[in-house]
Design a protein around this motif. Structure first.
Motif, PDB file in Angstrom:
ATOM      1  N   ARG A  39       0.826  -1.217   0.000  1.00 20.01           N
ATOM      2  CA  ARG A  39       0.000   0.000   0.000  1.00 20.01           C
ATOM      3  C   ARG A  39       0.862   1.269   0.000  1.00 20.01           C
ATOM      4  O   ARG A  39       0.435   2.313  -0.489  1.00 20.01           O
ATOM      5  CB  ARG A  39      -0.933   0.004   1.202  1.00 20.01           C
ATOM      6  CG  ARG A  39      -2.036  -1.046   1.138  1.00 20.01           C
ATOM      7  CD  ARG A  39      -3.006  -0.937   2.306  1.00 20.01           C
ATOM      8  NE  ARG A  39      -4.153  -1.792   2.110  1.00 20.01           N
ATOM      9  CZ  ARG A  39      -4.321  -2.993   2.647  1.00 20.01           C
ATOM     10  NH1 ARG A  39      -3.378  -3.480   3.458  1.00 20.01           N
ATOM     11  NH2 ARG A  39      -5.392  -3.701   2.398  1.00 20.01           N
ATOM     12  N   LEU A  40       2.065   1.154   0.551  1.00 22.49           N
ATOM     13  CA  LEU A  40       2.960   2.310   0.578  1.00 22.49           C
ATOM     14  C   LEU A  40       3.729   2.478  -0.731  1.00 22.49           C
ATOM     15  O   LEU A  40       4.527   3.403  -0.873  1.00 22.49           O
ATOM     16  CB  LEU A  40       3.955   2.173   1.736  1.00 22.49           C
ATOM     17  CG  LEU A  40       3.355   2.260   3.150  1.00 22.49           C
ATOM     18  CD1 LEU A  40       4.434   2.034   4.198  1.00 22.49           C
ATOM     19  CD2 LEU A  40       2.684   3.615   3.368  1.00 22.49           C
ATOM     20  N   GLY A  41       3.498   1.556  -1.673  1.00 27.34           N
ATOM     21  CA  GLY A  41       4.106   1.690  -2.985  1.00 27.34           C
ATOM     22  C   GLY A  41       5.504   1.123  -3.105  1.00 27.34           C
ATOM     23  O   GLY A  41       6.231   1.456  -4.050  1.00 27.34           O
ATOM     24  N   LEU A  42       5.904   0.233  -2.160  1.00 28.41           N
ATOM     25  CA  LEU A  42       7.259  -0.294  -2.211  1.00 28.41           C
ATOM     26  C   LEU A  42       7.450  -1.354  -3.294  1.00 28.41           C
ATOM     27  O   LEU A  42       8.569  -1.592  -3.724  1.00 28.41           O
ATOM     28  CB  LEU A  42       7.662  -0.880  -0.857  1.00 28.41           C
ATOM     29  CG  LEU A  42       8.403   0.086   0.090  1.00 28.41           C
ATOM     30  CD1 LEU A  42       7.461   1.199   0.532  1.00 28.41           C
ATOM     31  CD2 LEU A  42       8.964  -0.665   1.284  1.00 28.41           C
ATOM     32  N   GLY A  43       6.375  -2.008  -3.728  1.00 26.91           N
ATOM     33  CA  GLY A  43       6.533  -3.032  -4.745  1.00 26.91           C
ATOM     34  C   GLY A  43       5.334  -3.956  -4.818  1.00 26.91           C
ATOM     35  O   GLY A  43       4.253  -3.654  -4.304  1.00 26.91           O
ATOM     36  N   VAL A  44       5.551  -5.111  -5.443  1.00 19.27           N
ATOM     37  CA  VAL A  44       4.506  -6.126  -5.641  1.00 19.27           C
ATOM     38  C   VAL A  44       4.600  -7.156  -4.527  1.00 19.27           C
ATOM     39  O   VAL A  44       5.678  -7.693  -4.250  1.00 19.27           O
ATOM     40  CB  VAL A  44       4.686  -6.814  -7.007  1.00 19.27           C
ATOM     41  CG1 VAL A  44       3.681  -7.959  -7.171  1.00 19.27           C
ATOM     42  CG2 VAL A  44       4.536  -5.807  -8.131  1.00 19.27           C
ATOM     43  N   GLY A  45       3.474  -7.439  -3.883  1.00 18.75           N
ATOM     44  CA  GLY A  45       3.457  -8.450  -2.831  1.00 18.75           C
ATOM     45  C   GLY A  45       3.097  -9.813  -3.372  1.00 18.75           C
ATOM     46  O   GLY A  45       2.198  -9.927  -4.219  1.00 18.75           O
ATOM     47  N   ILE A  46       3.802 -10.837  -2.945  1.00 21.81           N
ATOM     48  CA  ILE A  46       3.427 -12.219  -3.269  1.00 21.81           C
ATOM     49  C   ILE A  46       3.071 -12.897  -1.956  1.00 21.81           C
ATOM     50  O   ILE A  46       3.928 -13.072  -1.081  1.00 21.81           O
ATOM     51  CB  ILE A  46       4.565 -12.967  -3.981  1.00 21.81           C
ATOM     52  CG1 ILE A  46       4.899 -12.290  -5.312  1.00 21.81           C
ATOM     53  CG2 ILE A  46       4.160 -14.425  -4.222  1.00 21.81           C
ATOM     54  CD1 ILE A  46       6.015 -12.979  -6.090  1.00 21.81           C
ATOM     55  N   ILE A  47       1.785 -13.246  -1.809  1.00 20.96           N
ATOM     56  CA  ILE A  47       1.274 -13.791  -0.555  1.00 20.96           C
ATOM     57  C   ILE A  47       0.401 -15.006  -0.822  1.00 20.96           C
ATOM     58  O   ILE A  47       0.053 -15.301  -1.971  1.00 20.96           O
ATOM     59  CB  ILE A  47       0.464 -12.727   0.233  1.00 20.96           C
ATOM     60  CG1 ILE A  47      -0.777 -12.296  -0.559  1.00 20.96           C
ATOM     61  CG2 ILE A  47       1.335 -11.520   0.571  1.00 20.96           C
ATOM     62  CD1 ILE A  47      -1.719 -11.386   0.205  1.00 20.96           C
ATOM     63  N   ALA A  48       0.026 -15.700   0.226  1.00 17.86           N
ATOM     64  CA  ALA A  48      -0.906 -16.826   0.101  1.00 17.86           C
ATOM     65  C   ALA A  48      -2.290 -16.308  -0.262  1.00 17.86           C
ATOM     66  O   ALA A  48      -2.720 -15.257   0.213  1.00 17.86           O
ATOM     67  CB  ALA A  48      -0.969 -17.597   1.414  1.00 17.86           C
ATOM     68  N   GLU A  49      -2.975 -17.047  -1.125  1.00 22.88           N
ATOM     69  CA  GLU A  49      -4.317 -16.631  -1.544  1.00 22.88           C
ATOM     70  C   GLU A  49      -5.253 -16.452  -0.356  1.00 22.88           C
ATOM     71  O   GLU A  49      -6.108 -15.555  -0.364  1.00 22.88           O
ATOM     72  CB  GLU A  49      -4.916 -17.679  -2.496  1.00 22.88           C
ATOM     73  CG  GLU A  49      -4.984 -19.071  -1.869  1.00 22.88           C
ATOM     74  CD  GLU A  49      -5.833 -20.040  -2.664  1.00 22.88           C
ATOM     75  OE1 GLU A  49      -6.931 -19.674  -3.086  1.00 22.88           O
ATOM     76  OE2 GLU A  49      -5.392 -21.189  -2.830  1.00 22.88           O
ATOM     77  N   THR A  50      -5.087 -17.261   0.686  1.00 25.05           N
ATOM     78  CA  THR A  50      -5.961 -17.185   1.849  1.00 25.05           C
ATOM     79  C   THR A  50      -5.753 -15.904   2.643  1.00 25.05           C
ATOM     80  O   THR A  50      -6.594 -15.535   3.460  1.00 25.05           O
ATOM     81  CB  THR A  50      -5.715 -18.388   2.779  1.00 25.05           C
ATOM     82  OG1 THR A  50      -4.299 -18.506   3.031  1.00 25.05           O
ATOM     83  CG2 THR A  50      -6.212 -19.677   2.140  1.00 25.05           C
ATOM     84  N   SER A  51      -4.629 -15.224   2.402  1.00 23.95           N
ATOM     85  CA  SER A  51      -4.337 -13.997   3.135  1.00 23.95           C
ATOM     86  C   SER A  51      -4.934 -12.758   2.490  1.00 23.95           C
ATOM     87  O   SER A  51      -4.881 -11.671   3.076  1.00 23.95           O
ATOM     88  CB  SER A  51      -2.811 -13.805   3.249  1.00 23.95           C
ATOM     89  OG  SER A  51      -2.226 -14.897   3.917  1.00 23.95           O
ATOM     90  N   TYR A  52      -5.478 -12.918   1.291  1.00 21.17           N
ATOM     91  CA  TYR A  52      -6.138 -11.788   0.634  1.00 21.17           C
ATOM     92  C   TYR A  52      -7.610 -11.806   1.023  1.00 21.17           C
ATOM     93  O   TYR A  52      -8.330 -12.772   0.761  1.00 21.17           O
ATOM     94  CB  TYR A  52      -6.002 -11.876  -0.889  1.00 21.17           C
ATOM     95  CG  TYR A  52      -6.745 -10.764  -1.613  1.00 21.17           C
ATOM     96  CD1 TYR A  52      -6.203  -9.485  -1.696  1.00 21.17           C
ATOM     97  CD2 TYR A  52      -7.991 -10.991  -2.177  1.00 21.17           C
ATOM     98  CE1 TYR A  52      -6.877  -8.454  -2.345  1.00 21.17           C
ATOM     99  CE2 TYR A  52      -8.681  -9.973  -2.831  1.00 21.17           C
ATOM    100  CZ  TYR A  52      -8.118  -8.713  -2.902  1.00 21.17           C
ATOM    101  OH  TYR A  52      -8.801  -7.691  -3.529  1.00 21.17           O
ATOM    102  N   GLU A  53      -8.059 -10.743   1.684  1.00 26.74           N
ATOM    103  CA  GLU A  53      -9.440 -10.632   2.154  1.00 26.74           C
ATOM    104  C   GLU A  53     -10.157  -9.561   1.328  1.00 26.74           C
ATOM    105  O   GLU A  53      -9.904  -8.364   1.510  1.00 26.74           O
ATOM    106  CB  GLU A  53      -9.451 -10.259   3.633  1.00 26.74           C
ATOM    107  CG  GLU A  53      -8.730 -11.271   4.519  1.00 26.74           C
ATOM    108  CD  GLU A  53      -8.608 -10.813   5.956  1.00 26.74           C
ATOM    109  OE1 GLU A  53      -9.457 -11.223   6.774  1.00 26.74           O
ATOM    110  OE2 GLU A  53      -7.674 -10.038   6.260  1.00 26.74           O
ATOM    111  N   PRO A  54     -11.047  -9.971   0.407  1.00 27.37           N
ATOM    112  CA  PRO A  54     -11.672  -9.016  -0.506  1.00 27.37           C
ATOM    113  C   PRO A  54     -12.320  -7.819   0.190  1.00 27.37           C
ATOM    114  O   PRO A  54     -12.226  -6.684  -0.293  1.00 27.37           O
ATOM    115  CB  PRO A  54     -12.722  -9.866  -1.231  1.00 27.37           C
ATOM    116  CG  PRO A  54     -12.160 -11.249  -1.184  1.00 27.37           C
ATOM    117  CD  PRO A  54     -11.466 -11.356   0.140  1.00 27.37           C
TER     118      PRO A  54
END
Length: 305
Positions: free
Chosen positions: A234-249
């Motif tokens: 969110r601060l614009g540092l780059g692209v995050g690669i995370i587990a799908e379960t950690s993304y909360e729509p």
């Protein structure tokens, strides 16, 4: 030789060979601990510990072999008590769960809630650490079960139960260039990457995907916590690669999740416990609740695709 002397050996290793701490745990004075150790080594006819003066440094080769037997004896004592509690239908006790942040936040809440309704008298202790440490916690008898993705399959002293399969996603702000066109490893490698620390949440699968494609990702930030990664995205540092379960729509609506299942191998979260461990009925119930929740999450994810 008696059980107290064998327990002393275990406690000495647990306290990093500190005689005073071991004496405190046994509720005796230090001189009594030293005396018991002398008697045991005299009976065995060989030292169990390496020493520098009066200070214990570690186990001798004989001590290492003895300690493996001591751990089995300690486990047998725990198993006998658990069997007796189950026989008496005892609904009190303690469940020690060793896991990572990702599992503690995104998988465990519903099973823990269900467990508390079924076993209100059982206390839950959740120990969060790295996968390497989770395995150590099992062998140190500080955890009953471990739940994570990495490392568990490397230890043949554990029983493993596959819990659920998942994949990684890339998270970016809504106006990021990656939201247009197909996402490839080449495009990802051209971006600063924020992802998990080595040993956490499928990091090995991420590294293998780039390695197989002969690419070197620019990982500028690594963390054990998915929320930390999203914060810096969110601060614009780059692209995050995370587990799908950690993304909360709902909570992460300001970010776009890009499916990486075609690019990075699917990961499997597993439940593990010691092969020689007797599982109390409440522990078996919790494992079943975990597997049920994992199946529901998997079905929900599939229906949402």
């Amino acid at each position: 030789m008696n059980l107290n002397q064998l327990e002393l050996l275990r406690l000495l290793r647990e306290t990093d060979y500190n005689l005073s701490k071991a004496a405190e745990k046994m509720h005796v004075v230090q001189s009594a601990v030293s005396r018991q150790l002398q008697l045991l080594e005299a009976e065995l006819g060989s030292p169990v510990f390496e020493r520098h003066g009066k200070r214990l440094l570690g186990l001798t080769p004989l001590g290492e072999h003895i300690m493996r037997e001591v751990e089995q004896i300690h486990q047998a004592k725990k198993n006998i008590q658990s069997m007796a509690d189950d026989f008496r239908a005892n609904r009190n006790g303690t469940l020690h769960i060793a896991t990572t942040h990702t599992q503690a936040k995104y998988l465990l809440p519903v099973p823990v809630q269900k467990f508390r309704r079924q076993y209100p008298g059982v206390k839950i202790y959740m120990l969060q650490s790295s996968p390497d440490n989770l395995i150590d916690l099992l062998h140190q008898h500080r955890a009953d079960i471990a739940i994570c993705t990495e490392k568990l399959a490397e230890d043949d002293r554990l029983i493993l139960k596959p819990c659920y399969r998942w994949h990684h996603v890339a998270v970016v702000p809504q106006d990021h260039p990656l939201t247009g066109g197909d996402v490839t490893l080449q495009r990802l490698a051209a971006e600063p990457i924020l992802t998990y620390s080595p040993g956490f949440t499928g990091r090995s699968a991420i590294e293998k995907a780039f390695h197989d494609a002969e690419l070197q990702p620019d990982i500028i930030l690594a963390a054990a916590d998915s929320d930390v990664i999203k914060t810096y995205v969110r601060l614009g540092l780059g692209v995050g690669i995370i587990a799908e379960t950690s993304y909360e729509p709902g909570k992460d609506s300001d970010l776009v999740a890009l499916d990486l299942s075609r690019l990075i191998a699917t990961s499997v979260t597993k439940i593990a416990y010691l092969k020689q461990l007797y599982l109390p009925s409440y522990c078996r119930y919790f494992i079943d609740a975990l597997l049920e929740q994992a199946q529901l999450k998997h079905l929900g994810h599939c229906s949402g695709q």
